[in-house]
Design an enzyme around this catalytic site. Sequence first.
Site, PDB file in Angstrom:
ATOM      1  N   GLY A 141     -30.875  70.744  36.171  1.00  0.00           N
ATOM      2  CA  GLY A 141     -31.829  69.699  36.567  1.00  0.00           C
ATOM      3  C   GLY A 141     -33.246  70.152  36.284  1.00  0.00           C
ATOM      4  N   ARG A 253     -44.081  60.649  33.320  1.00  0.00           N
ATOM      5  CA  ARG A 253     -44.601  60.921  34.680  1.00  0.00           C
ATOM      6  C   ARG A 253     -45.761  59.982  35.034  1.00  0.00           C
ATOM      7  NH1 ARG A 253     -43.540  67.457  33.882  1.00  0.00           N
ATOM      8  NH2 ARG A 253     -41.312  67.258  34.377  1.00  0.00           N
ATOM      9  N   ARG A 278     -48.844  40.774  64.507  1.00  0.00           N
ATOM     10  CA  ARG A 278     -47.939  41.187  65.594  1.00  0.00           C
ATOM     11  C   ARG A 278     -48.759  41.586  66.839  1.00  0.00           C
ATOM     12  NH1 ARG A 278     -42.416  41.483  67.255  1.00  0.00           N
ATOM     13  NH2 ARG A 278     -42.381  43.133  68.815  1.00  0.00           N
ATOM     14  N   GLN A 289     -55.562  52.187  67.839  1.00  0.00           N
ATOM     15  CA  GLN A 289     -56.025  53.224  66.909  1.00  0.00           C
ATOM     16  C   GLN A 289     -54.860  53.878  66.153  1.00  0.00           C
ATOM     17  OE1 GLN A 289     -57.851  56.917  68.456  1.00  0.00           O
ATOM     18  NE2 GLN A 289     -59.734  56.176  67.538  1.00  0.00           N
ATOM     19  N   ILE A 351     -44.731  51.164  61.425  1.00  0.00           N
ATOM     20  CA  ILE A 351     -45.592  50.054  61.871  1.00  0.00           C
ATOM     21  C   ILE A 351     -44.743  48.817  62.173  1.00  0.00           C
ATOM     22  CG2 ILE A 351     -47.370  48.408  61.085  1.00  0.00           C
ATOM     23  CD1 ILE A 351     -48.669  50.855  59.612  1.00  0.00           C
ATOM     24  N   GLU A 377     -37.863  62.693  36.979  1.00  0.00           N
ATOM     25  CA  GLU A 377     -38.876  63.088  35.975  1.00  0.00           C
ATOM     26  C   GLU A 377     -39.725  64.269  36.473  1.00  0.00           C
ATOM     27  OE1 GLU A 377     -40.531  60.114  33.497  1.00  0.00           O
ATOM     28  OE2 GLU A 377     -38.951  58.669  33.961  1.00  0.00           O
ATOM     29  N   THR A 379     -39.414  67.007  40.062  1.00  0.00           N
ATOM     30  CA  THR A 379     -39.648  66.943  41.512  1.00  0.00           C
ATOM     31  C   THR A 379     -41.112  67.281  41.826  1.00  0.00           C
ATOM     32  OG1 THR A 379     -39.139  69.282  41.732  1.00  0.00           O
ATOM     33  CG2 THR A 379     -37.281  67.749  41.990  1.00  0.00           C
ATOM     34  N   SER A 380     -41.511  67.038  43.071  1.00  0.00           N
ATOM     35  CA  SER A 380     -42.881  67.404  43.465  1.00  0.00           C
ATOM     36  C   SER A 380     -43.097  68.909  43.303  1.00  0.00           C
ATOM     37  CB  SER A 380     -43.140  66.995  44.921  1.00  0.00           C
ATOM     38  OG  SER A 380     -43.198  65.590  45.017  1.00  0.00           O
ATOM     39  N   GLU A 381     -42.036  69.683  43.543  1.00  0.00           N
ATOM     40  CA  GLU A 381     -42.162  71.146  43.399  1.00  0.00           C
ATOM     41  C   GLU A 381     -42.439  71.499  41.931  1.00  0.00           C
ATOM     42  OE1 GLU A 381     -39.803  69.539  45.081  1.00  0.00           O
ATOM     43  OE2 GLU A 381     -40.166  70.217  47.130  1.00  0.00           O
TER      44      GLU A 381
HETATM   45  N1  CAA Z   1     -45.600  69.634  26.279  1.00  0.00           N
HETATM   46  C1  CAA Z   1     -45.283  70.361  25.177  1.00  0.00           C
HETATM   47  N2  CAA Z   1     -44.676  71.583  25.242  1.00  0.00           N
HETATM   48  C2  CAA Z   1     -44.396  72.057  26.468  1.00  0.00           C
HETATM   49  C3  CAA Z   1     -44.701  71.369  27.661  1.00  0.00           C
HETATM   50  C4  CAA Z   1     -45.332  70.107  27.529  1.00  0.00           C
HETATM   51  N3  CAA Z   1     -45.655  69.390  28.602  1.00  0.00           N
HETATM   52  N4  CAA Z   1     -44.302  72.096  28.720  1.00  0.00           N
HETATM   53  C5  CAA Z   1     -43.775  73.223  28.225  1.00  0.00           C
HETATM   54  N5  CAA Z   1     -43.846  73.216  26.855  1.00  0.00           N
HETATM   55  C6  CAA Z   1     -43.391  74.259  25.947  1.00  0.00           C
HETATM   56  C7  CAA Z   1     -44.081  75.587  26.231  1.00  0.00           C
HETATM   57  O1  CAA Z   1     -45.300  75.695  25.544  1.00  0.00           O
HETATM   58  C8  CAA Z   1     -43.055  76.591  25.770  1.00  0.00           C
HETATM   59  O2  CAA Z   1     -43.167  76.720  24.372  1.00  0.00           O
HETATM   60  P1  CAA Z   1     -42.728  78.086  23.586  1.00  0.00           P
HETATM   61  O3  CAA Z   1     -41.252  78.054  23.475  1.00  0.00           O
HETATM   62  O4  CAA Z   1     -43.392  77.979  22.259  1.00  0.00           O
HETATM   63  O5  CAA Z   1     -43.215  79.241  24.425  1.00  0.00           O
HETATM   64  C9  CAA Z   1     -41.736  75.913  26.059  1.00  0.00           C
HETATM   65  O6  CAA Z   1     -42.012  74.509  26.170  1.00  0.00           O
HETATM   66  C10 CAA Z   1     -41.101  76.392  27.339  1.00  0.00           C
HETATM   67  O7  CAA Z   1     -42.044  76.193  28.392  1.00  0.00           O
HETATM   68  P2  CAA Z   1     -41.916  76.970  29.781  1.00  0.00           P
HETATM   69  O8  CAA Z   1     -41.803  78.439  29.515  1.00  0.00           O
HETATM   70  O9  CAA Z   1     -43.004  76.500  30.671  1.00  0.00           O
HETATM   71  O10 CAA Z   1     -40.500  76.443  30.289  1.00  0.00           O
HETATM   72  P3  CAA Z   1     -39.763  76.671  31.689  1.00  0.00           P
HETATM   73  O11 CAA Z   1     -38.334  76.916  31.401  1.00  0.00           O
HETATM   74  O12 CAA Z   1     -40.511  77.653  32.538  1.00  0.00           O
HETATM   75  O13 CAA Z   1     -39.807  75.208  32.326  1.00  0.00           O
HETATM   76  C11 CAA Z   1     -40.643  73.385  33.589  1.00  0.00           C
HETATM   77  C12 CAA Z   1     -40.925  74.500  32.594  1.00  0.00           C
HETATM   78  C13 CAA Z   1     -41.995  72.787  33.882  1.00  0.00           C
HETATM   79  C14 CAA Z   1     -40.020  73.879  34.872  1.00  0.00           C
HETATM   80  C15 CAA Z   1     -39.731  72.332  32.906  1.00  0.00           C
HETATM   81  O14 CAA Z   1     -38.429  72.828  32.742  1.00  0.00           O
HETATM   82  C16 CAA Z   1     -39.633  71.030  33.686  1.00  0.00           C
HETATM   83  O15 CAA Z   1     -40.528  70.178  33.597  1.00  0.00           O
HETATM   84  N6  CAA Z   1     -38.526  70.826  34.424  1.00  0.00           N
HETATM   85  C17 CAA Z   1     -38.258  69.527  35.068  1.00  0.00           C
HETATM   86  C18 CAA Z   1     -37.382  68.692  34.201  1.00  0.00           C
HETATM   87  C19 CAA Z   1     -37.420  67.250  34.588  1.00  0.00           C
HETATM   88  O16 CAA Z   1     -38.475  66.659  34.815  1.00  0.00           O
HETATM   89  N7  CAA Z   1     -36.243  66.629  34.600  1.00  0.00           N
HETATM   90  C20 CAA Z   1     -36.119  65.213  34.823  1.00  0.00           C
HETATM   91  C21 CAA Z   1     -35.308  64.620  33.712  1.00  0.00           C
HETATM   92  S1  CAA Z   1     -35.452  62.911  33.342  1.00  0.00           S
HETATM   93  C22 CAA Z   1     -34.870  62.036  34.658  1.00  0.00           C
HETATM   94  O17 CAA Z   1     -35.326  62.249  35.725  1.00  0.00           O
HETATM   95  C23 CAA Z   1     -33.814  60.982  34.485  1.00  0.00           C
HETATM   96  C24 CAA Z   1     -34.261  59.654  34.040  1.00  0.00           C
HETATM   97  O18 CAA Z   1     -33.551  58.953  33.324  1.00  0.00           O
HETATM   98  C25 CAA Z   1     -35.531  59.087  34.507  1.00  0.00           C
END
Ligand code: CAA
Length: 396
Positions: A141, A253, A278, A289, A351, A377, A379-381
């Site tokens: 995830g 996002r 109400r 308040q 409320i 897309e 989490t907040s974390e």
């Molecule tokens: N844009 C472009 N490149 C990016 C980037 C961005 N925003 N963020 C990272 N990168 C690149 C980095 O530059 C790095 O490049 P290199 O390989 O050249 O070094 C590479 O990606 C890896 O980056 P990190 O080392 O930062 O990667 P990480 O493994 O530490 O992960 C993370 C970073 C922020 C935790 C990422 O994994 C993340 O965002 N995780 C959450 C995933 C998510 O949002 N999932 C939801 C899926 S969609 C959904 O919810 C379903 C739906 O249908 C709506």
Amino acid sequence: MATQGSSPSGPSLTLSSEHEMIRQTARDFAQKEIAPIAAEFDESGEFPHETVDKMGAMGFMGIEIPETYGGAGLDTLAYVLALEEICKVDAAHGTIMSVNNSLFGYALLRFGTEEQKHKYLEPVASGKAIGAYSLTEPMSGSDAGTMRSRAVRKGDDYVLNGRKSWVTSGPVARFIIAFIMTDPEKKHRGITAFLVDTQLTGFSVGKKEPKLGIRASATTEIVFEDFCCPASTRLGQEGEGFKIAMAVLDAGRIGIASQALGIAEACYDASLQYAREREAFGQKIGEFQGIGFKLADMKTRIEASRLLIIQAALAKQASKASGARFTLEASMAKLFASETSMFCAHAAVQIHAGMGYSKELPIERYFRDAKITEIYEGTSEIQRLVIARSELGLKG
Ligand code: CAA
């Protein structure tokens, strides 16, 4: 958009007449077409095909996509305004719209070849077909680089196997961008993006995710069993998938932030009205308040969310010419707006008290819908991680 105008209390942000018109059009559409059916589809969990088709006809399914590729050819601000209005009435329709526009449309527009844009983007942006995005897996995830699905190159084709989960619009999408591991040894640098035609053999829809909220949006697992796709369906180069996924999530996002804002406003509007009407202990409850302070906090957080979303939308718009990333702006907008949404939903139920807990009013639906904005897309974390890394100049 004009950044200032005059009002009795001083300068304020005002929209251009074009943006105001887009907002009003989306508001009218949502009130007329979506409001009457939102509760029914939330209850049944059925996909609202008819209204989604109408959103396509209105141009809402590809707002920022140029007209040459089937879209409405508008800007990012137009997109966030329209999405906010749809979500103010029903967040489930907003999810379908957001994924189509940002996760699918933006990905194709930015990373697709000319041929791919005509073949895959045009039908989706024009609302004739639905697009989806598939990154998550049952065991992967937030740590998106650890996926288990595999794609193996065989001549001019790739053969895909694996199971992906939490795919918004999974069972109704004609095309899905799927992120699959092509070279496990390279970890996140071994992930590749593919444009999957869901009508081909080897693709199937897996279990439906039984969800708390946004129930009218269809969310399922998808399964690849020896799914064969030509190399021409690869989006970007082999190994570029993770970066494409992350760049596209930056756009996504901003959409989720707008969705969260719409839900928060719906909670606030209902609460304000209820507080004025109400009565308890011989006065309107808004005069207490304890209620007034809740409304003050809701309103302040909503307006702060709006500013962060406008900032992110302007950064994304500017990136079309400069190529600059808008990761920080998008994450800040999503983090703050989604937590505002949950805050406002919690306050609105409190409320409204018993009526907030009852299915006779939409407040409990807003409460259930708000929660997902703090989860999907990223989490907040994860948003806090992205923001902190950006500020500290660490990787990302
Ligand atoms: N844009 C472009 N490149 C990016 C980037 C961005 N925003 N963020 C990272 N990168 C690149 C980095 O530059 C790095 O490049 P290199 O390989 O050249 O070094 C590479 O990606 C890896 O980056 P990190 O080392 O930062 O990667 P990480 O493994 O530490 O992960 C993370 C970073 C922020 C935790 C990422 O994994 C993340 O965002 N995780 C959450 C995933 C998510 O949002 N999932 C939801 C899926 S969609 C959904 O919810 C379903 C739906 O249908 C709506």
